[in-house]
Design a protein around this motif. Sequence first.
Motif, PDB file in Angstrom:
ATOM      1  N   ALA A  77      42.078   8.438  51.592  1.00 22.85           N
ATOM      2  CA  ALA A  77      40.624   8.217  51.727  1.00 22.85           C
ATOM      3  C   ALA A  77      40.171   6.678  51.097  1.00 22.85           C
ATOM      4  CB  ALA A  77      39.672   9.084  51.050  1.00 22.85           C
ATOM      5  N   GLY A  78      41.041   5.889  51.457  1.00 31.07           N
ATOM      6  CA  GLY A  78      40.733   4.370  51.166  1.00 31.07           C
ATOM      7  C   GLY A  78      41.128   4.100  49.557  1.00 31.07           C
ATOM      8  N   ALA A  79      41.904   4.963  48.855  1.00 31.90           N
ATOM      9  CA  ALA A  79      42.046   4.466  47.508  1.00 31.90           C
ATOM     10  C   ALA A  79      42.979   3.572  47.584  1.00 31.90           C
ATOM     11  CB  ALA A  79      42.648   5.619  46.684  1.00 31.90           C
ATOM     12  N   PHE A  80      44.005   3.424  48.532  1.00 31.78           N
ATOM     13  CA  PHE A  80      44.990   2.362  48.665  1.00 31.78           C
ATOM     14  C   PHE A  80      44.589   1.695  49.951  1.00 31.78           C
ATOM     15  CE2 PHE A  80      49.077   4.629  46.602  1.00 31.78           C
ATOM     16  CZ  PHE A  80      48.354   4.634  45.282  1.00 31.78           C
ATOM     17  N   VAL A  81      44.875   0.461  49.815  1.00 35.78           N
ATOM     18  CA  VAL A  81      44.278  -0.466  50.799  1.00 35.78           C
ATOM     19  C   VAL A  81      45.579  -1.037  51.759  1.00 35.78           C
ATOM     20  CG1 VAL A  81      42.441  -1.154  49.840  1.00 35.78           C
ATOM     21  CG2 VAL A  81      44.308  -2.569  49.403  1.00 35.78           C
ATOM     22  N   ALA A  82      45.116  -1.055  53.017  1.00 41.05           N
ATOM     23  CA  ALA A  82      46.314  -1.661  54.012  1.00 41.05           C
ATOM     24  C   ALA A  82      45.772  -3.143  54.352  1.00 41.05           C
ATOM     25  CB  ALA A  82      46.129  -0.837  55.508  1.00 41.05           C
ATOM     26  N   THR A 105      52.120  14.906  61.547  1.00 45.29           N
ATOM     27  CA  THR A 105      51.299  14.772  60.347  1.00 45.29           C
ATOM     28  C   THR A 105      49.888  14.402  60.823  1.00 45.29           C
ATOM     29  OG1 THR A 105      53.107  14.400  59.187  1.00 45.29           O
ATOM     30  CG2 THR A 105      50.972  13.901  57.710  1.00 45.29           C
ATOM     31  N   LYS A 106      48.628  14.968  60.576  1.00 46.39           N
ATOM     32  CA  LYS A 106      47.454  14.550  61.333  1.00 46.39           C
ATOM     33  C   LYS A 106      46.944  13.303  60.361  1.00 46.39           C
ATOM     34  CE  LYS A 106      47.115  17.645  64.068  1.00 46.39           C
ATOM     35  NZ  LYS A 106      46.617  17.250  65.664  1.00 46.39           N
ATOM     36  N   ILE A 107      46.390  12.420  61.078  1.00 48.63           N
ATOM     37  CA  ILE A 107      45.900  11.271  60.374  1.00 48.63           C
ATOM     38  C   ILE A 107      44.264  11.577  59.861  1.00 48.63           C
ATOM     39  CG2 ILE A 107      44.712   8.920  60.907  1.00 48.63           C
ATOM     40  CD1 ILE A 107      46.702   8.313  62.933  1.00 48.63           C
ATOM     41  N   ARG A 108      44.135  11.845  58.703  1.00 49.20           N
ATOM     42  CA  ARG A 108      43.097  12.284  58.064  1.00 49.20           C
ATOM     43  C   ARG A 108      43.228  12.278  56.435  1.00 49.20           C
ATOM     44  NH1 ARG A 108      43.893  17.892  60.466  1.00 49.20           N
ATOM     45  NH2 ARG A 108      42.690  17.043  62.268  1.00 49.20           N
ATOM     46  N   PRO A 109      42.209  12.168  55.766  1.00 45.55           N
ATOM     47  CA  PRO A 109      42.472  12.211  54.275  1.00 45.55           C
ATOM     48  C   PRO A 109      42.974  13.486  53.838  1.00 45.55           C
ATOM     49  CG  PRO A 109      40.256  11.224  54.880  1.00 45.55           C
ATOM     50  CD  PRO A 109      40.938  11.579  56.082  1.00 45.55           C
ATOM     51  N   LEU A 110      43.911  13.489  52.826  1.00 43.09           N
ATOM     52  CA  LEU A 110      44.242  14.700  52.450  1.00 43.09           C
ATOM     53  C   LEU A 110      43.033  15.301  51.598  1.00 43.09           C
ATOM     54  CD1 LEU A 110      47.892  13.761  51.335  1.00 43.09           C
ATOM     55  CD2 LEU A 110      47.242  15.082  53.104  1.00 43.09           C
ATOM     56  N   PRO A 111      42.919  16.813  51.504  1.00 40.86           N
ATOM     57  CA  PRO A 111      41.933  17.422  50.947  1.00 40.86           C
ATOM     58  C   PRO A 111      41.778  16.968  49.535  1.00 40.86           C
ATOM     59  CG  PRO A 111      43.146  19.171  52.400  1.00 40.86           C
ATOM     60  CD  PRO A 111      43.757  17.621  52.086  1.00 40.86           C
ATOM     61  N   GLU A 112      42.700  16.696  48.516  1.00 37.61           N
ATOM     62  CA  GLU A 112      42.406  16.417  47.487  1.00 37.61           C
ATOM     63  C   GLU A 112      41.869  14.886  46.982  1.00 37.61           C
ATOM     64  OE1 GLU A 112      45.241  17.393  48.908  1.00 37.61           O
ATOM     65  OE2 GLU A 112      46.981  16.223  48.035  1.00 37.61           O
ATOM     66  N   ASP A 133      39.298  13.991  49.515  1.00 40.22           N
ATOM     67  CA  ASP A 133      38.215  13.895  50.258  1.00 40.22           C
ATOM     68  C   ASP A 133      37.726  15.463  50.080  1.00 40.22           C
ATOM     69  OD1 ASP A 133      35.922  13.189  51.585  1.00 40.22           O
ATOM     70  OD2 ASP A 133      37.098  13.602  53.597  1.00 40.22           O
ATOM     71  N   PRO A 134      37.393  16.006  48.844  1.00 33.48           N
ATOM     72  CA  PRO A 134      37.070  17.350  48.893  1.00 33.48           C
ATOM     73  C   PRO A 134      35.751  17.621  49.717  1.00 33.48           C
ATOM     74  CG  PRO A 134      36.461  16.226  46.799  1.00 33.48           C
ATOM     75  CD  PRO A 134      37.222  15.097  47.450  1.00 33.48           C
ATOM     76  N   SER A 135      34.795  16.882  49.648  1.00 36.98           N
ATOM     77  CA  SER A 135      33.715  17.344  50.581  1.00 36.98           C
ATOM     78  C   SER A 135      33.920  17.354  51.976  1.00 36.98           C
ATOM     79  CB  SER A 135      32.418  16.147  50.344  1.00 36.98           C
ATOM     80  OG  SER A 135      32.971  14.813  50.805  1.00 36.98           O
ATOM     81  N   GLY A 136      34.950  16.563  52.591  1.00 33.62           N
ATOM     82  CA  GLY A 136      35.352  16.445  53.878  1.00 33.62           C
ATOM     83  C   GLY A 136      34.612  15.293  54.652  1.00 33.62           C
ATOM     84  N   ALA A 137      33.782  14.650  54.009  1.00 34.43           N
ATOM     85  CA  ALA A 137      32.685  13.660  54.743  1.00 34.43           C
ATOM     86  C   ALA A 137      33.742  12.581  55.089  1.00 34.43           C
ATOM     87  CB  ALA A 137      31.787  13.039  53.516  1.00 34.43           C
TER      88      ALA A 137
END
Length: 353
Positions: free
Chosen positions: A252-257, A282-289, A291-295
Amino acid sequence: MSKANFEALPIIDISGLFSDRVEDRMAVAADLGKAAREVGFFYIRGHGITAGRIAGLRAAAADLFARDFDWKMGYHIGLGRGHKGFVPEGEEIYGGGKPDHKEAFDIGFEASEDHPFVVAGQPLIGGNKWPAIDGFHDAVSSYYADVFALGRKLFQGFALALGQDEHAFDALVTCPPSKLRLIHYPVDPTAEDTPGIGAHTDYECFTLLLADQSGLEVLNGEGRWIDAPPVTIDGEELYVINIGDMLEIMTAGAFVATTHRVRKVRNERYSFPLFFACDYETKIRPLPEFDPSGAKTAEYPDISIGDHMWSMALQTYRYLREKVARGELTLPENARSTNTFGQFKTLAEADRG
């Protein structure tokens, strides 16, 4: 050091990742996390890849690229399935629309014809084209095994850096579309200060790069290009590691490309990146841990890592672009263009500077 103003890449000794002591592994993970968050690029030493293994890879690559062009074209990446093999100069076109001045040979994670992923028809998964050169298969496959194992170890270090169990990501990597590229830049005495590989972020989770000449440049947060030359310390060649699109998204953007490019150099140059990826579905989406809100998850369309990588190939390689134009291939549903991840939002400003 902050992402906005770094002037050089940090160097991290990762030997502690191989320690039996969790304290040693956690100490390295802290350094990995800091570099991944603030820069997205760093060198590693203490990696355990032997000088002999690297020398064998270099000798095999030199032997291959010295062969006649028509002979190399017999192993063209477009022959057969799997998208592996020889890539002639001008085959790839990145964001700027100009062909790259290089040739390459691509090796992937080896999968048998009866592997479930191959049977399912996943692009990018399957066997390799092994050139009929004495010793090539042994040298290159052995190097692939070693550097891929190093990638697994780094992934465990990244997991620790993110506050997860160190084996949290292991199940995501069983038979991935992880490509090793043998890249050759010919001697060019007339080379000017222009890109050899256009500015881009890497599609996969992260990259492990070994190169023998300068040319790699990294875009910092102020829009300036920072040189990342080869580094050797006490006889050990250091690897350059960079975070890719997939890990940026998963965290969720914690690490940067971070955007990077290769400048033309007059000397002959060899470069060997291993692009470490998760399994195709593997799906391209933040892992739940992360992005707990899913936003943040809601911002991403439903597309897998493999389909994203395949769509990037379809938009980059000339032979695939032509097949798309003829209607023989189509982009996966929800495919993005080649410049929508990483720090491309700063690229236009950098190019104007």
